[in-house]
Design a protein around this motif. Sequence first.
Motif, PDB file in Angstrom:
ATOM      1  N   GLY A 236      64.620  29.202  43.711  1.00  0.00           N
ATOM      2  CA  GLY A 236      63.458  29.166  44.591  1.00  0.00           C
ATOM      3  C   GLY A 236      62.357  28.332  43.990  1.00  0.00           C
ATOM      4  O   GLY A 236      62.515  27.704  42.945  1.00  0.00           O
ATOM      5  N   ARG A 237      61.217  28.328  44.663  1.00  0.00           N
ATOM      6  CA  ARG A 237      60.071  27.577  44.137  1.00  0.00           C
ATOM      7  C   ARG A 237      58.768  28.225  44.547  1.00  0.00           C
ATOM      8  O   ARG A 237      58.655  28.817  45.624  1.00  0.00           O
ATOM      9  CB  ARG A 237      60.095  26.119  44.585  1.00  0.00           C
ATOM     10  CG  ARG A 237      59.820  25.858  46.062  1.00  0.00           C
ATOM     11  CD  ARG A 237      59.917  24.361  46.336  1.00  0.00           C
ATOM     12  NE  ARG A 237      59.721  24.014  47.731  1.00  0.00           N
ATOM     13  CZ  ARG A 237      58.567  23.589  48.252  1.00  0.00           C
ATOM     14  NH1 ARG A 237      57.501  23.477  47.481  1.00  0.00           N
ATOM     15  NH2 ARG A 237      58.476  23.269  49.530  1.00  0.00           N
ATOM     16  N   LEU A 238      57.813  28.130  43.650  1.00  0.00           N
ATOM     17  CA  LEU A 238      56.453  28.564  43.947  1.00  0.00           C
ATOM     18  C   LEU A 238      55.747  27.489  44.766  1.00  0.00           C
ATOM     19  O   LEU A 238      55.947  26.295  44.541  1.00  0.00           O
ATOM     20  CB  LEU A 238      55.681  28.806  42.654  1.00  0.00           C
ATOM     21  CG  LEU A 238      56.188  29.916  41.728  1.00  0.00           C
ATOM     22  CD1 LEU A 238      55.358  29.948  40.445  1.00  0.00           C
ATOM     23  CD2 LEU A 238      56.139  31.265  42.422  1.00  0.00           C
ATOM     24  N   LEU A 239      54.894  27.900  45.691  1.00  0.00           N
ATOM     25  CA  LEU A 239      54.079  26.957  46.441  1.00  0.00           C
ATOM     26  C   LEU A 239      52.680  26.822  45.856  1.00  0.00           C
ATOM     27  O   LEU A 239      51.907  25.970  46.274  1.00  0.00           O
ATOM     28  CB  LEU A 239      53.997  27.395  47.905  1.00  0.00           C
ATOM     29  CG  LEU A 239      55.354  27.423  48.626  1.00  0.00           C
ATOM     30  CD1 LEU A 239      55.174  27.841  50.072  1.00  0.00           C
ATOM     31  CD2 LEU A 239      56.044  26.079  48.542  1.00  0.00           C
ATOM     32  N   ALA A 240      52.373  27.675  44.883  1.00  0.00           N
ATOM     33  CA  ALA A 240      51.112  27.587  44.141  1.00  0.00           C
ATOM     34  C   ALA A 240      51.333  28.244  42.784  1.00  0.00           C
ATOM     35  O   ALA A 240      52.138  29.171  42.649  1.00  0.00           O
ATOM     36  CB  ALA A 240      49.986  28.284  44.881  1.00  0.00           C
ATOM     37  N   THR A 241      50.626  27.763  41.773  1.00  0.00           N
ATOM     38  CA  THR A 241      50.807  28.285  40.420  1.00  0.00           C
ATOM     39  C   THR A 241      49.580  28.998  39.875  1.00  0.00           C
ATOM     40  O   THR A 241      49.651  29.593  38.805  1.00  0.00           O
ATOM     41  CB  THR A 241      51.194  27.150  39.451  1.00  0.00           C
ATOM     42  OG1 THR A 241      50.174  26.141  39.480  1.00  0.00           O
ATOM     43  CG2 THR A 241      52.524  26.518  39.850  1.00  0.00           C
ATOM     44  N   ASN A 242      48.464  28.933  40.592  1.00  0.00           N
ATOM     45  CA  ASN A 242      47.252  29.606  40.104  1.00  0.00           C
ATOM     46  C   ASN A 242      47.418  31.126  40.235  1.00  0.00           C
ATOM     47  O   ASN A 242      48.228  31.620  41.019  1.00  0.00           O
ATOM     48  CB  ASN A 242      46.033  29.148  40.891  1.00  0.00           C
ATOM     49  CG  ASN A 242      46.164  29.442  42.375  1.00  0.00           C
ATOM     50  OD1 ASN A 242      47.179  29.129  42.991  1.00  0.00           O
ATOM     51  ND2 ASN A 242      45.146  30.041  42.961  1.00  0.00           N
ATOM     52  N   ASN A 243      46.652  31.879  39.452  1.00  0.00           N
ATOM     53  CA  ASN A 243      46.714  33.336  39.529  1.00  0.00           C
ATOM     54  C   ASN A 243      46.345  33.834  40.922  1.00  0.00           C
ATOM     55  O   ASN A 243      45.549  33.208  41.625  1.00  0.00           O
ATOM     56  CB  ASN A 243      45.760  33.973  38.521  1.00  0.00           C
ATOM     57  CG  ASN A 243      46.281  33.889  37.109  1.00  0.00           C
ATOM     58  OD1 ASN A 243      47.428  33.512  36.874  1.00  0.00           O
ATOM     59  ND2 ASN A 243      45.446  34.242  36.147  1.00  0.00           N
ATOM     60  N   TYR A 244      46.909  34.965  41.305  1.00  0.00           N
ATOM     61  CA  TYR A 244      46.474  35.661  42.508  1.00  0.00           C
ATOM     62  C   TYR A 244      45.829  36.970  42.067  1.00  0.00           C
ATOM     63  O   TYR A 244      46.493  37.821  41.476  1.00  0.00           O
ATOM     64  CB  TYR A 244      47.634  35.954  43.460  1.00  0.00           C
ATOM     65  CG  TYR A 244      47.174  36.599  44.751  1.00  0.00           C
ATOM     66  CD1 TYR A 244      46.806  35.812  45.834  1.00  0.00           C
ATOM     67  CD2 TYR A 244      47.057  37.977  44.865  1.00  0.00           C
ATOM     68  CE1 TYR A 244      46.350  36.375  47.012  1.00  0.00           C
ATOM     69  CE2 TYR A 244      46.601  38.565  46.045  1.00  0.00           C
ATOM     70  CZ  TYR A 244      46.250  37.761  47.104  1.00  0.00           C
ATOM     71  OH  TYR A 244      45.789  38.338  48.272  1.00  0.00           O
ATOM     72  N   ALA A 245      44.516  37.112  42.320  1.00  0.00           N
ATOM     73  CA  ALA A 245      43.760  38.296  41.903  1.00  0.00           C
ATOM     74  C   ALA A 245      43.937  38.556  40.404  1.00  0.00           C
ATOM     75  O   ALA A 245      43.979  39.703  39.959  1.00  0.00           O
ATOM     76  CB  ALA A 245      44.180  39.521  42.713  1.00  0.00           C
ATOM     77  N   GLY A 246      44.033  37.463  39.638  1.00  0.00           N
ATOM     78  CA  GLY A 246      44.122  37.582  38.188  1.00  0.00           C
ATOM     79  C   GLY A 246      45.510  37.792  37.647  1.00  0.00           C
ATOM     80  O   GLY A 246      45.694  37.896  36.426  1.00  0.00           O
ATOM     81  N   ILE A 247      46.522  37.849  38.518  1.00  0.00           N
ATOM     82  CA  ILE A 247      47.891  38.100  38.090  1.00  0.00           C
ATOM     83  C   ILE A 247      48.722  36.837  38.271  1.00  0.00           C
ATOM     84  O   ILE A 247      48.649  36.159  39.291  1.00  0.00           O
ATOM     85  CB  ILE A 247      48.510  39.259  38.885  1.00  0.00           C
ATOM     86  CG1 ILE A 247      47.707  40.537  38.673  1.00  0.00           C
ATOM     87  CG2 ILE A 247      49.968  39.469  38.506  1.00  0.00           C
ATOM     88  CD1 ILE A 247      47.687  41.045  37.252  1.00  0.00           C
ATOM     89  N   LYS A 295      66.231  26.813  39.349  1.00  0.00           N
ATOM     90  CA  LYS A 295      67.359  27.732  39.257  1.00  0.00           C
ATOM     91  C   LYS A 295      67.262  28.436  37.904  1.00  0.00           C
ATOM     92  O   LYS A 295      67.283  27.769  36.860  1.00  0.00           O
ATOM     93  CB  LYS A 295      68.689  26.995  39.358  1.00  0.00           C
ATOM     94  CG  LYS A 295      68.894  26.225  40.655  1.00  0.00           C
ATOM     95  CD  LYS A 295      70.207  25.450  40.607  1.00  0.00           C
ATOM     96  CE  LYS A 295      70.416  24.616  41.856  1.00  0.00           C
ATOM     97  NZ  LYS A 295      71.677  23.833  41.779  1.00  0.00           N
ATOM     98  N   ILE A 296      67.131  29.759  37.936  1.00  0.00           N
ATOM     99  CA  ILE A 296      66.945  30.527  36.706  1.00  0.00           C
ATOM    100  C   ILE A 296      68.004  31.623  36.652  1.00  0.00           C
ATOM    101  O   ILE A 296      68.191  32.367  37.622  1.00  0.00           O
ATOM    102  CB  ILE A 296      65.541  31.154  36.636  1.00  0.00           C
ATOM    103  CG1 ILE A 296      64.465  30.057  36.696  1.00  0.00           C
ATOM    104  CG2 ILE A 296      65.382  31.989  35.373  1.00  0.00           C
ATOM    105  CD1 ILE A 296      63.047  30.600  36.812  1.00  0.00           C
ATOM    106  N   ALA A 297      68.707  31.725  35.520  1.00  0.00           N
ATOM    107  CA  ALA A 297      69.694  32.782  35.310  1.00  0.00           C
ATOM    108  C   ALA A 297      69.330  33.540  34.037  1.00  0.00           C
ATOM    109  O   ALA A 297      69.062  32.932  33.001  1.00  0.00           O
ATOM    110  CB  ALA A 297      71.096  32.210  35.202  1.00  0.00           C
ATOM    111  N   LEU A 298      69.337  34.863  34.123  1.00  0.00           N
ATOM    112  CA  LEU A 298      68.966  35.732  33.008  1.00  0.00           C
ATOM    113  C   LEU A 298      70.069  36.748  32.771  1.00  0.00           C
ATOM    114  O   LEU A 298      70.497  37.433  33.703  1.00  0.00           O
ATOM    115  CB  LEU A 298      67.653  36.456  33.328  1.00  0.00           C
ATOM    116  CG  LEU A 298      67.234  37.583  32.376  1.00  0.00           C
ATOM    117  CD1 LEU A 298      66.862  37.019  31.007  1.00  0.00           C
ATOM    118  CD2 LEU A 298      66.083  38.389  32.970  1.00  0.00           C
ATOM    119  N   ALA A 299      70.525  36.856  31.522  1.00  0.00           N
ATOM    120  CA  ALA A 299      71.501  37.867  31.122  1.00  0.00           C
ATOM    121  C   ALA A 299      70.779  38.979  30.376  1.00  0.00           C
ATOM    122  O   ALA A 299      69.971  38.710  29.488  1.00  0.00           O
ATOM    123  CB  ALA A 299      72.573  37.254  30.234  1.00  0.00           C
TER     124      ALA A 299
END
Length: 369
Positions: A236-247, A295-299
Amino acid sequence: GLIKTAGNDEPRFDHDPDTLESLGLLIEEPRTNQFQYSTDFSQGYWTKTRTSITSNTTTAPDGTTTASTLTVTTGSNFAYMPRSIGTTNGTTYSLSYWVKYNNCQYVWLLGGEVPDIFAYFDLINGVVGAANGYTCSITPYPNGWYRITAARTKTGATATEEIAIGITRSSSSPTDNQVGDAVYVWGAQFETGSFPTSYIPTSGLEATRSVDQAYILGDDVPLGSGVSEYSIYVRGRLLATNNYAGISRGLVGMGSSSSNRIRIPHNNAGSVEVYSGGSIQAQLFTSDIGTTERKIALAVKKNDFAMSMDGGTVQTDTSGDIPLSINTIGFGQSSYDAPPVTYPSTSYIKEFRIYPKRLTNAQLQLLTS
């Protein structure tokens, strides 16, 4: 390629308006369209300054005959259609319209009159002209339409000011026009935020789109107590990278509490994080993922964590416990956030998978290639 409206509890599987490529499940933060009439510009709500409006003259981007023609009535001057709206110093706003070439090549947007800073858009070549002080975009839609956007942070005193669209023949001057110059307009939107979101139609009142909430919950989550290893894949992809409400923003947040959770990714920290017992057990750095599809995969396995992004080198962490249990998987967030969503991440989720084992490092890398 048409703009469509989704009802409550209806997922929005979006597509590129130009190529029609599937973009995935659209998840957005709450926004309000502060324009009370988004398509009916004949209303007295809209001022016509040296312009006239003719309603229902051509097919709009949503397939209805609701687009209007905006025409210059007095040339060689500011010819525009403004609306006065109260704005707050230090707040960022995004202005957007759908526009189409009629007989005039350029339009300009004014996202606030103090100071007067204009953003220009070329409706023949589909490019942004001069845009000092704005972050702009122009996106092609079918049948010659473009969505044009301009965002900026308000400077100067908090006040009511004109928010407007105007007509010009120039890529840098707002007054280069003649009587009869015209463009088609539709879908006006003015919202608080550093980037524009999807269209929110209005007809007499401001309208708010509530936050999108997409979850897998309870027994539908195969990661309860007793599960000792698994792997997760998200595309997937983010459409914005700035914090939302500090998170920080992220694609997927999952867990059973804030003490037992997984963040994919914790974007501002530039990492994929695994928490257990209230502390970080594994922190695998990816750097800021930006707004590119990833694409991110986590074990996940005790003392045996690994991840790969976009086929890159597998990073490992060989010390730490796994979360005690996971009963919530939330999409479009970076942290465990049980319903309702408090810290949404505007994003597209194209794929999500859970494997009931710890994939090998080679498999993680191949999966994300």
